[in-house]
Design a protein around this motif. Structure first.
Motif, PDB file in Angstrom:
ATOM      1  N   GLY A   1      47.964  47.500  31.123  1.00 60.60           N
ATOM      2  CA  GLY A   1      47.907  46.039  31.200  1.00 60.60           C
ATOM      3  C   GLY A   1      47.303  45.619  32.531  1.00 60.60           C
ATOM      4  N   SER A   2      46.659  44.453  32.560  1.00 57.67           N
ATOM      5  CA  SER A   2      46.037  44.083  33.833  1.00 57.67           C
ATOM      6  C   SER A   2      47.091  43.700  34.867  1.00 57.67           C
ATOM      7  CB  SER A   2      44.962  43.011  33.671  1.00 57.67           C
ATOM      8  OG  SER A   2      45.485  41.851  33.124  1.00 57.67           O
ATOM      9  N   ASP A   3      48.297  43.363  34.433  1.00 55.55           N
ATOM     10  CA  ASP A   3      49.346  43.109  35.430  1.00 55.55           C
ATOM     11  C   ASP A   3      49.585  44.350  36.284  1.00 55.55           C
ATOM     12  OD1 ASP A   3      49.773  40.460  34.767  1.00 55.55           O
ATOM     13  OD2 ASP A   3      51.360  40.897  33.328  1.00 55.55           O
TER      14      ASP A   3
ATOM     15  N   LEU B   1      46.657  44.748  38.607  1.00 56.60           N
ATOM     16  CA  LEU B   1      46.751  43.802  39.722  1.00 56.60           C
ATOM     17  C   LEU B   1      47.769  44.283  40.765  1.00 56.60           C
ATOM     18  CD1 LEU B   1      46.633  40.429  37.730  1.00 56.60           C
ATOM     19  CD2 LEU B   1      44.851  41.338  39.227  1.00 56.60           C
TER      20      LEU B   1
ATOM     21  N   TYR C   1      48.001  31.626  38.370  1.00 54.66           N
ATOM     22  CA  TYR C   1      48.860  32.574  37.653  1.00 54.66           C
ATOM     23  C   TYR C   1      50.092  32.890  38.511  1.00 54.66           C
ATOM     24  CZ  TYR C   1      49.833  36.853  34.907  1.00 54.66           C
ATOM     25  OH  TYR C   1      50.392  37.807  34.102  1.00 54.66           O
TER      26      TYR C   1
ATOM     27  N   TYR D   1      50.938  36.118  41.027  1.00 51.99           N
ATOM     28  CA  TYR D   1      50.413  36.423  42.372  1.00 51.99           C
ATOM     29  C   TYR D   1      51.466  36.256  43.469  1.00 51.99           C
ATOM     30  CZ  TYR D   1      45.967  35.829  39.803  1.00 51.99           C
ATOM     31  OH  TYR D   1      44.952  35.881  38.888  1.00 51.99           O
TER      32      TYR D   1
ATOM     33  N   PRO E   1      42.210  33.641  39.235  1.00 56.18           N
ATOM     34  CA  PRO E   1      41.726  33.911  37.890  1.00 56.18           C
ATOM     35  C   PRO E   1      40.485  33.062  37.621  1.00 56.18           C
ATOM     36  CG  PRO E   1      43.950  32.934  37.889  1.00 56.18           C
ATOM     37  CD  PRO E   1      43.331  32.666  39.210  1.00 56.18           C
TER      38      PRO E   1
ATOM     39  N   ALA F   1      44.178  29.984  35.396  1.00 57.48           N
ATOM     40  CA  ALA F   1      45.360  29.789  34.562  1.00 57.48           C
ATOM     41  C   ALA F   1      46.353  28.987  35.399  1.00 57.48           C
ATOM     42  CB  ALA F   1      45.965  31.134  34.183  1.00 57.48           C
TER      43      ALA F   1
ATOM     44  N   ASP G   1      40.338  37.703  38.583  1.00 52.68           N
ATOM     45  CA  ASP G   1      41.151  38.063  37.417  1.00 52.68           C
ATOM     46  C   ASP G   1      40.542  37.383  36.185  1.00 52.68           C
ATOM     47  OD1 ASP G   1      43.105  38.144  35.426  1.00 52.68           O
ATOM     48  OD2 ASP G   1      44.749  37.570  36.763  1.00 52.68           O
TER      49      ASP G   1
ATOM     50  N   ALA H   1      41.122  37.503  32.917  1.00 53.03           N
ATOM     51  CA  ALA H   1      41.909  37.656  31.686  1.00 53.03           C
ATOM     52  C   ALA H   1      41.315  36.850  30.525  1.00 53.03           C
ATOM     53  CB  ALA H   1      43.356  37.241  31.935  1.00 53.03           C
ATOM     54  N   TYR H   2      40.652  35.714  30.854  1.00 59.08           N
ATOM     55  CA  TYR H   2      40.177  34.808  29.799  1.00 59.08           C
ATOM     56  C   TYR H   2      38.658  34.675  29.747  1.00 59.08           C
ATOM     57  CZ  TYR H   2      45.082  33.621  29.969  1.00 59.08           C
ATOM     58  OH  TYR H   2      46.448  33.700  29.960  1.00 59.08           O
TER      59      TYR H   2
ATOM     60  N   THR I   1      41.498  42.365  30.566  1.00 54.97           N
ATOM     61  CA  THR I   1      42.610  42.838  29.745  1.00 54.97           C
ATOM     62  C   THR I   1      42.250  42.838  28.257  1.00 54.97           C
ATOM     63  OG1 THR I   1      44.879  42.336  29.067  1.00 54.97           O
ATOM     64  CG2 THR I   1      43.549  40.466  29.737  1.00 54.97           C
TER      65      THR I   1
ATOM     66  N   SER J   1      44.624  42.053  26.247  1.00 54.70           N
ATOM     67  CA  SER J   1      45.735  41.265  25.704  1.00 54.70           C
ATOM     68  C   SER J   1      45.324  39.941  25.074  1.00 54.70           C
ATOM     69  CB  SER J   1      46.756  40.961  26.803  1.00 54.70           C
ATOM     70  OG  SER J   1      47.280  42.149  27.323  1.00 54.70           O
TER      71      SER J   1
ATOM     72  N   ARG K   1      49.160  47.066  25.784  1.00 50.96           N
ATOM     73  CA  ARG K   1      49.202  47.168  27.234  1.00 50.96           C
ATOM     74  C   ARG K   1      48.040  47.974  27.817  1.00 50.96           C
ATOM     75  NH1 ARG K   1      50.246  43.590  28.190  1.00 50.96           N
ATOM     76  NH2 ARG K   1      50.910  43.930  30.327  1.00 50.96           N
ATOM     77  N   VAL K   2      46.869  47.388  27.774  1.00 53.35           N
ATOM     78  CA  VAL K   2      45.711  48.014  28.423  1.00 53.35           C
ATOM     79  C   VAL K   2      44.955  46.957  29.231  1.00 53.35           C
ATOM     80  CG1 VAL K   2      43.561  49.308  28.119  1.00 53.35           C
ATOM     81  CG2 VAL K   2      45.472  49.699  26.548  1.00 53.35           C
TER      82      VAL K   2
HETATM   83  C1  LIG Z   1      47.737  37.306  30.571  1.00 50.41           C
HETATM   84  C2  LIG Z   1      47.255  37.393  31.981  1.00 50.41           C
HETATM   85  C3  LIG Z   1      47.229  38.610  32.675  1.00 50.41           C
HETATM   86  C4  LIG Z   1      47.977  39.822  32.190  1.00 50.41           C
HETATM   87  O1  LIG Z   1      47.431  40.508  31.219  1.00 50.41           O
HETATM   88  P1  LIG Z   1      48.069  41.877  30.720  1.00 50.41           P
HETATM   89  O2  LIG Z   1      46.865  42.723  30.595  1.00 50.41           O
HETATM   90  O3  LIG Z   1      48.715  41.558  29.414  1.00 50.41           O
HETATM   91  O4  LIG Z   1      49.030  42.410  31.721  1.00 50.41           O
HETATM   92  C5  LIG Z   1      46.678  38.648  33.936  1.00 50.41           C
HETATM   93  N1  LIG Z   1      46.196  37.537  34.515  1.00 50.41           N
HETATM   94  C6  LIG Z   1      46.222  36.349  33.904  1.00 50.41           C
HETATM   95  C7  LIG Z   1      45.679  35.153  34.586  1.00 50.41           C
HETATM   96  C8  LIG Z   1      46.765  36.250  32.620  1.00 50.41           C
HETATM   97  O5  LIG Z   1      46.865  35.055  32.038  1.00 50.41           O
END
Ligand SMILES: *Cc1c(COP(=O)(O)O)cnc(C)c1O
Length: 352
Positions: free
Chosen positions: A84-86, A89, A110, A113, A150, A154, A180, A182-183, A206, A208, A217-218
């Motif tokens: 997972g990207s968490d 990070l 987010y 942080y 991000p 977010a 980051d 993620a989106y 991510t 996710s 979880r990748v």
């Molecule tokens: C959802 C999200 C993540 C985490 O993603 P995972 O890969 O599910 O751990 C990281 N950063 C932001 C901004 C997110 O919204």
């Protein structure tokens, strides 16, 4: 709290994920999950990996890294894969910053942080987001030992242009800048294209959100070889096998299936635009989103009230009781059918 805990563990305020209540069946628009299933190819690959579970997974995630490198025209050594990207990070915070360092991030962002900053004993310095929720690259030009934000941000969904990110990278060439993403697949342009030019850039992504694999979880990081080496040093000092065999093989097929990815992300983008238009008609201010959620505020109705009433009606959205955004709701983009139910209930609630 137990007296056996370390000082730092006693002090940290852990992250609180969006609720996953089980009391009844909800339409879940609160954690930015993808409403569509993962590609069947990923599921088949996971299923076909079951008979390999007696063995340890491949520790360097080589095939997956090669596929990701190919996807972004990078070298394998410029790719890191984590749980997972968490996790990626958290490893980044460990790899690039020292205790007492100052890390810069937006005041609206987010909420993980500040948790990492606390856990790794960093000093936080907040960069004020403009009132329209855009981020001003110039404000990142101040004393710091590292930066994270991000893109899109977010929970606002607001995108920063690459030219602005480049300005931040130039102004902070001595420090690591983590973007980051993620989106990013829902309408933004990835900063990965800047990696060869900026040794201080780390981009995380991510599976996710845009790949419908939150449960697998990748997450990934992309950067110059030396930066990525830092993440490998941390990983191999904590757990050599953060990505299990099922996750690795499922992720590989998901990245390979570009058609399915394109189809589902386009569907979400179309739904987002349609929902945005309708919400505006219902009297909402809708922040222009390049993510799989919208961030909205009603001209007359209180956001927390709306959140509670939606929940009573079986619809979960996210409300943040935080400075500057406490009259906003974050609504994940579901299927068209889910969003029609949401809009219908919302319209009823607004009439009360
Ligand atoms: C959802 C999200 C993540 C985490 O993603 P995972 O890969 O599910 O751990 C990281 N950063 C932001 C901004 C997110 O919204």
């Amino acid at each position: 709290m137990s007296k056996y805990l370390s000082e730092i563990v006693k002090k940290i305020e852990p992250y609180v994920p969006g609720e996953q209540p089980k009391d009844k069946k909800y339409i879940k628009l609160n954690t930015n999950e993808n409403p569509y299933p993962p590609t069947k190819k990923a599921l088949d690959s996971i299923y076909n990996s079951l008979d390999k579970l007696n063995l340890y997974p491949e520790p360097t995630t080589e095939n997956l890294r090669r596929e990701l490198a190919d996807y972004y025209s990078l070298k394998e050594e410029q790719v890191f894969v984590g749980n997972g990207s968490d996790e990626v990070l958290a490893f980044s915070f460990m790899a690039y910053f020292n205790p007492e360092d100052t890390i810069l991030f937006p005041d609206i962002t987010y909420s993980f942080y500040p948790v990492y900053a606390g856990l790794f004993k960093l000093k936080k310095e907040l960069v004020r987001v403009n009132d329209d929720f855009s981020l001003d690259a110039k404000l990142f030009k101040k004393e710091n030992n590292g930066i994270i934000f991000p893109n899109p941000n977010a929970p606002t969904g607001k995108l920063m242009e690459l030219s602005e990110i480049e300005e931040i990278l130039k102004n902070n060439i001595e420090n690591v800048v983590i973007v980051d993403e993620a989106y990013i697949d829902f309408g933004g342009e990835s900063a990965v294209s800047l990696i060869d030019k900026y040794p201080n850039l780390l981009v995380t992504q991510t599976l996710s959100k845009s790949r419908s694999l939150a449960g697998l979880r990748v997450g990934f990081a992309f950067g110059q070889e030396d930066l990525i080496d830092g993440l490998n040093r941390i990983k191999n000092s904590i757990n050599s096998y953060t990505v299990d065999t099922l996750a690795m093989n499922g992720a590989l097929e998901s990245i390979k299936d570009r058609d399915y990815f394109k189809e589902t992300t386009e569907k979400i983008i179309n739904t987002r635009e349609r929902v945005t238009k309708k919400l505006k008609e219902l009297g909402f201010k809708v922040i222009e989103s390049k993510a799989n959620f919208v961030f909205i505020s009603h001209e007359e109705k209180n956001a927390e009230d709306l959140f509670k009433k939606l929940k009573e009606n079986g619809i979960l959205v996210r409300y943040f009781n935080m400075d500057r955004i406490d009259n906003y709701l974050r609504v994940s983009i579901g299927t068209d059918k889910e969003m029609d139910t949401f809009l219908g209930k919302l319209e009823e609630i607004l009439k009360l």
